[in-house]
Design a protein around this motif. Structure first.
Motif, PDB file in Angstrom:
ATOM      1  N   VAL A  91       0.771  -1.174   0.019  1.00 23.57           N
ATOM      2  CA  VAL A  91       0.386   0.240  -0.520  1.00 23.57           C
ATOM      3  C   VAL A  91       1.097   1.681  -0.131  1.00 23.57           C
ATOM      4  O   VAL A  91       1.831   1.578   1.013  1.00 23.57           O
ATOM      5  CB  VAL A  91      -1.460   0.265   1.259  1.00 23.57           C
ATOM      6  CG1 VAL A  91      -1.800   1.655   1.343  1.00 23.57           C
ATOM      7  CG2 VAL A  91      -1.307  -1.292   1.066  1.00 23.57           C
ATOM      8  N   GLY A  92       0.934   2.246  -1.075  1.00 28.14           N
ATOM      9  CA  GLY A  92       2.190   3.684  -0.981  1.00 28.14           C
ATOM     10  C   GLY A  92       2.772   2.969  -0.776  1.00 28.14           C
ATOM     11  O   GLY A  92       4.100   1.933  -1.769  1.00 28.14           O
ATOM     12  N   ASP A  93       3.802   3.813  -0.301  1.00 27.76           N
ATOM     13  CA  ASP A  93       5.461   3.721  -0.042  1.00 27.76           C
ATOM     14  C   ASP A  93       5.076   2.039   1.095  1.00 27.76           C
ATOM     15  O   ASP A  93       6.676   2.057   2.053  1.00 27.76           O
ATOM     16  CB  ASP A  93       6.138   4.533   0.126  1.00 27.76           C
ATOM     17  CG  ASP A  93       6.049   5.527  -0.488  1.00 27.76           C
ATOM     18  OD1 ASP A  93       5.692   5.309  -1.912  1.00 27.76           O
ATOM     19  OD2 ASP A  93       5.708   6.821   0.002  1.00 27.76           O
ATOM     20  N   ARG A  94       4.573   1.746   1.512  1.00 25.98           N
ATOM     21  CA  ARG A  94       4.394   0.197   2.885  1.00 25.98           C
ATOM     22  C   ARG A  94       4.206  -0.601   2.481  1.00 25.98           C
ATOM     23  O   ARG A  94       3.002  -0.721   1.291  1.00 25.98           O
ATOM     24  CB  ARG A  94       3.942   1.275   3.889  1.00 25.98           C
ATOM     25  CG  ARG A  94       4.136   1.965   4.808  1.00 25.98           C
ATOM     26  CD  ARG A  94       3.735   1.527   5.822  1.00 25.98           C
ATOM     27  NE  ARG A  94       4.636   2.964   7.088  1.00 25.98           N
ATOM     28  CZ  ARG A  94       4.074   3.810   7.700  1.00 25.98           C
ATOM     29  NH1 ARG A  94       2.636   3.146   8.257  1.00 25.98           N
ATOM     30  NH2 ARG A  94       4.238   4.416   8.811  1.00 25.98           N
ATOM     31  N   VAL A  95       4.850  -1.490   3.175  1.00 22.41           N
ATOM     32  CA  VAL A  95       3.523  -3.297   3.097  1.00 22.41           C
ATOM     33  C   VAL A  95       3.739  -3.732   4.641  1.00 22.41           C
ATOM     34  O   VAL A  95       4.274  -3.224   5.724  1.00 22.41           O
ATOM     35  CB  VAL A  95       4.938  -4.671   2.858  1.00 22.41           C
ATOM     36  CG1 VAL A  95       5.361  -5.666   2.216  1.00 22.41           C
ATOM     37  CG2 VAL A  95       6.278  -3.654   1.139  1.00 22.41           C
ATOM     38  N   TYR A  96       2.622  -4.382   4.194  1.00 25.47           N
ATOM     39  CA  TYR A  96       1.831  -5.113   5.818  1.00 25.47           C
ATOM     40  C   TYR A  96       1.336  -5.835   5.399  1.00 25.47           C
ATOM     41  O   TYR A  96       1.253  -6.647   4.311  1.00 25.47           O
ATOM     42  CB  TYR A  96       0.337  -4.250   5.549  1.00 25.47           C
ATOM     43  CG  TYR A  96       0.174  -2.421   5.278  1.00 25.47           C
ATOM     44  CD1 TYR A  96       0.824  -2.230   7.331  1.00 25.47           C
ATOM     45  CD2 TYR A  96       0.591  -1.547   5.368  1.00 25.47           C
ATOM     46  CE1 TYR A  96       1.202  -0.419   7.348  1.00 25.47           C
ATOM     47  CE2 TYR A  96       0.365  -0.134   5.539  1.00 25.47           C
ATOM     48  CZ  TYR A  96       1.028  -0.130   6.255  1.00 25.47           C
ATOM     49  OH  TYR A  96       0.808   1.123   6.530  1.00 25.47           O
ATOM     50  N   VAL A  97       2.239  -6.511   6.752  1.00 26.32           N
ATOM     51  CA  VAL A  97       2.117  -8.396   6.418  1.00 26.32           C
ATOM     52  C   VAL A  97       1.657  -8.782   8.039  1.00 26.32           C
ATOM     53  O   VAL A  97       2.935  -7.932   9.159  1.00 26.32           O
ATOM     54  CB  VAL A  97       2.901  -9.139   6.058  1.00 26.32           C
ATOM     55  CG1 VAL A  97       5.046  -9.033   6.998  1.00 26.32           C
ATOM     56  CG2 VAL A  97       3.229 -10.187   5.234  1.00 26.32           C
ATOM     57  N   GLY A  98       1.282  -9.681   8.198  1.00 25.95           N
ATOM     58  CA  GLY A  98       1.512 -10.487   9.553  1.00 25.95           C
ATOM     59  C   GLY A  98       2.183 -11.416  10.255  1.00 25.95           C
ATOM     60  O   GLY A  98       2.449 -12.281   8.663  1.00 25.95           O
ATOM     61  N   SER A  99       2.040 -12.075  11.201  1.00 28.71           N
ATOM     62  CA  SER A  99       3.527 -12.970  11.553  1.00 28.71           C
ATOM     63  C   SER A  99       2.497 -13.845  12.392  1.00 28.71           C
ATOM     64  O   SER A  99       1.756 -13.578  13.037  1.00 28.71           O
ATOM     65  CB  SER A  99       4.641 -12.504  12.192  1.00 28.71           C
ATOM     66  OG  SER A  99       5.700 -13.598  12.842  1.00 28.71           O
ATOM     67  N   THR A 100       3.305 -14.834  12.682  1.00 30.34           N
ATOM     68  CA  THR A 100       2.418 -16.226  14.083  1.00 30.34           C
ATOM     69  C   THR A 100       3.440 -16.126  15.487  1.00 30.34           C
ATOM     70  O   THR A 100       2.899 -16.194  16.426  1.00 30.34           O
ATOM     71  CB  THR A 100       2.672 -17.670  13.374  1.00 30.34           C
ATOM     72  OG1 THR A 100       4.242 -17.546  13.397  1.00 30.34           O
ATOM     73  CG2 THR A 100       2.132 -18.172  12.047  1.00 30.34           C
ATOM     74  N   ASP A 101       3.755 -14.603  14.769  1.00 29.00           N
ATOM     75  CA  ASP A 101       4.779 -14.247  16.457  1.00 29.00           C
ATOM     76  C   ASP A 101       4.004 -13.063  17.076  1.00 29.00           C
ATOM     77  O   ASP A 101       4.083 -12.597  18.291  1.00 29.00           O
ATOM     78  CB  ASP A 101       6.364 -13.508  16.441  1.00 29.00           C
ATOM     79  CG  ASP A 101       5.943 -11.919  15.107  1.00 29.00           C
ATOM     80  OD1 ASP A 101       5.258 -10.963  14.763  1.00 29.00           O
ATOM     81  OD2 ASP A 101       7.807 -10.975  14.723  1.00 29.00           O
ATOM     82  N   GLY A 102       2.609 -12.630  16.708  1.00 28.36           N
ATOM     83  CA  GLY A 102       1.758 -11.893  17.424  1.00 28.36           C
ATOM     84  C   GLY A 102       1.467 -10.546  16.806  1.00 28.36           C
ATOM     85  O   GLY A 102       1.158  -9.913  17.157  1.00 28.36           O
ATOM     86  N   ALA A 110      -0.590  -8.182  18.771  1.00 30.61           N
ATOM     87  CA  ALA A 110      -1.415  -8.848  19.748  1.00 30.61           C
ATOM     88  C   ALA A 110      -1.479 -10.148  20.331  1.00 30.61           C
ATOM     89  O   ALA A 110      -0.632 -10.477  19.956  1.00 30.61           O
ATOM     90  CB  ALA A 110      -2.695  -8.853  18.028  1.00 30.61           C
ATOM     91  N   LYS A 111      -2.307 -10.427  20.663  1.00 35.37           N
ATOM     92  CA  LYS A 111      -2.286 -11.373  21.537  1.00 35.37           C
ATOM     93  C   LYS A 111      -1.842 -12.899  21.152  1.00 35.37           C
ATOM     94  O   LYS A 111      -1.190 -13.602  20.996  1.00 35.37           O
ATOM     95  CB  LYS A 111      -3.552 -11.594  22.716  1.00 35.37           C
ATOM     96  CG  LYS A 111      -3.121 -11.068  24.095  1.00 35.37           C
ATOM     97  CD  LYS A 111      -3.907 -10.851  24.612  1.00 35.37           C
ATOM     98  CE  LYS A 111      -4.339  -9.907  25.975  1.00 35.37           C
ATOM     99  NZ  LYS A 111      -5.560  -9.927  26.894  1.00 35.37           N
ATOM    100  N   GLY A 112      -2.536 -12.893  19.695  1.00 34.20           N
ATOM    101  CA  GLY A 112      -2.625 -14.246  19.357  1.00 34.20           C
ATOM    102  C   GLY A 112      -1.544 -14.224  17.763  1.00 34.20           C
ATOM    103  O   GLY A 112      -1.328 -13.060  17.276  1.00 34.20           O
ATOM    104  N   GLY A 113      -1.874 -14.659  17.205  1.00 34.00           N
ATOM    105  CA  GLY A 113      -0.306 -15.270  16.202  1.00 34.00           C
ATOM    106  C   GLY A 113      -1.342 -14.687  14.386  1.00 34.00           C
ATOM    107  O   GLY A 113      -2.470 -14.500  14.481  1.00 34.00           O
ATOM    108  N   PHE A 114      -0.791 -14.358  13.391  1.00 35.09           N
ATOM    109  CA  PHE A 114      -1.850 -13.353  12.581  1.00 35.09           C
ATOM    110  C   PHE A 114      -1.294 -14.443  10.848  1.00 35.09           C
ATOM    111  O   PHE A 114      -0.138 -14.169  11.021  1.00 35.09           O
ATOM    112  CB  PHE A 114      -1.031 -12.739  11.575  1.00 35.09           C
ATOM    113  CG  PHE A 114      -1.894 -11.391  12.810  1.00 35.09           C
ATOM    114  CD1 PHE A 114      -2.322 -11.123  12.767  1.00 35.09           C
ATOM    115  CD2 PHE A 114      -1.368 -10.830  13.935  1.00 35.09           C
ATOM    116  CE1 PHE A 114      -4.137 -10.557  14.016  1.00 35.09           C
ATOM    117  CE2 PHE A 114      -2.041  -9.865  14.865  1.00 35.09           C
ATOM    118  CZ  PHE A 114      -3.102  -9.673  14.802  1.00 35.09           C
ATOM    119  N   THR A 115      -1.653 -15.547  11.150  1.00 35.31           N
ATOM    120  CA  THR A 115      -1.758 -16.517   9.383  1.00 35.31           C
ATOM    121  C   THR A 115      -2.371 -15.940   8.174  1.00 35.31           C
ATOM    122  O   THR A 115      -1.991 -16.459   7.254  1.00 35.31           O
ATOM    123  CB  THR A 115      -2.291 -17.685   9.984  1.00 35.31           C
ATOM    124  OG1 THR A 115      -3.295 -18.339  10.593  1.00 35.31           O
ATOM    125  CG2 THR A 115      -0.541 -18.963  10.574  1.00 35.31           C
ATOM    126  N   GLY A 116      -3.546 -15.734   8.852  1.00 34.93           N
ATOM    127  CA  GLY A 116      -4.510 -14.859   7.748  1.00 34.93           C
ATOM    128  C   GLY A 116      -3.634 -13.176   7.712  1.00 34.93           C
ATOM    129  O   GLY A 116      -2.718 -12.541   7.452  1.00 34.93           O
TER     130      GLY A 116
END
Length: 185
Positions: A124-135, A153-159
């Motif tokens: 998005v624009g000048d950034r890359v956004y991504v989730g990790s299972t590290d929460g 966050a408390k839970g990880g992100f696989t989505g």
């Protein structure tokens, strides 16, 4: 789907190029292993990783591998790539986000997390956004890979994150849906 082609890769270790109208198999390319990710397409090129730890660029016009990338300790890819004409960004189970040159496969930058990355990045624009299972959700500088924004966050992100109308939406593995952006009254 691009033009009159459907691109499909899966457990048989091949990228299939199907005719959109009748579903006939127009071409196949051996990819060296199974994959469960959705290919990204920019122009004449298809980008995706495999369970065997290779990330491929395939020229779909000639049905041939253009280049492959194997990252450091890359066991597999379960992240679909985000691709533009300037870069291809993908997360790997080796706890790294890779930014690659879309023409050569040369690594432009890499960013390490504390856990694997199954979430697909979004540019998005000048950034890359991504989730990790590290929460954590990371907002990385698109040019350098440096962290510009982060949320733990408390839970990880696989989505994978979705972005619309200036809002980033992503769900954690513990069932919480997060929405980031300016609050409108």
């Amino acid at each position: 789907i691009v033009e009159d082609r459907v691109f499909l890769a899966g457990c048989d270790g091949k990228l299939h190029m199907l005719d959109l109208k009748d579903g006939k198999d127009l071409a196949q390319v051996e990819i060296g292993g199974p994959t469960g990710v959705t290919p990204a397409v920019v122009g004449d090129f298809v980008y995706f990783g495999t369970e065997g730890g290779e990330f491929l660029c395939i020229n779909w016009k000639v049905a041939a591998v253009a280049w492959t990338f194997t990252g450091k300790n890359s066991p597999s890819y379960r992240s679909s790539a985000a691709a533009t004409t300037e870069q291809v960004v993908v997360g790997s189970r080796s706890k790294r986000v890779h930014s690659l040159n879309p023409k050569t496969g040369e690594e432009l930058w890499t960013f390490a997390t504390k856990q694997r990355i199954d979430s697909s990045p979004v540019i998005v624009g000048d950034r890359v956004y991504v989730g990790s299972t590290d929460g954590r959700i990371y907002g990385l500088n698109r040019t350098s890979g440096a962290v510009e924004w982060e949320y733990e966050a408390k839970g990880g992100f696989t989505g994978s994150p979705a972005v619309v109308d200036g809002k980033l939406v992503i769900a954690s593995d513990d069932g919480v849906v997060y929405c980031f952006g300016e609050k409108k009254e």
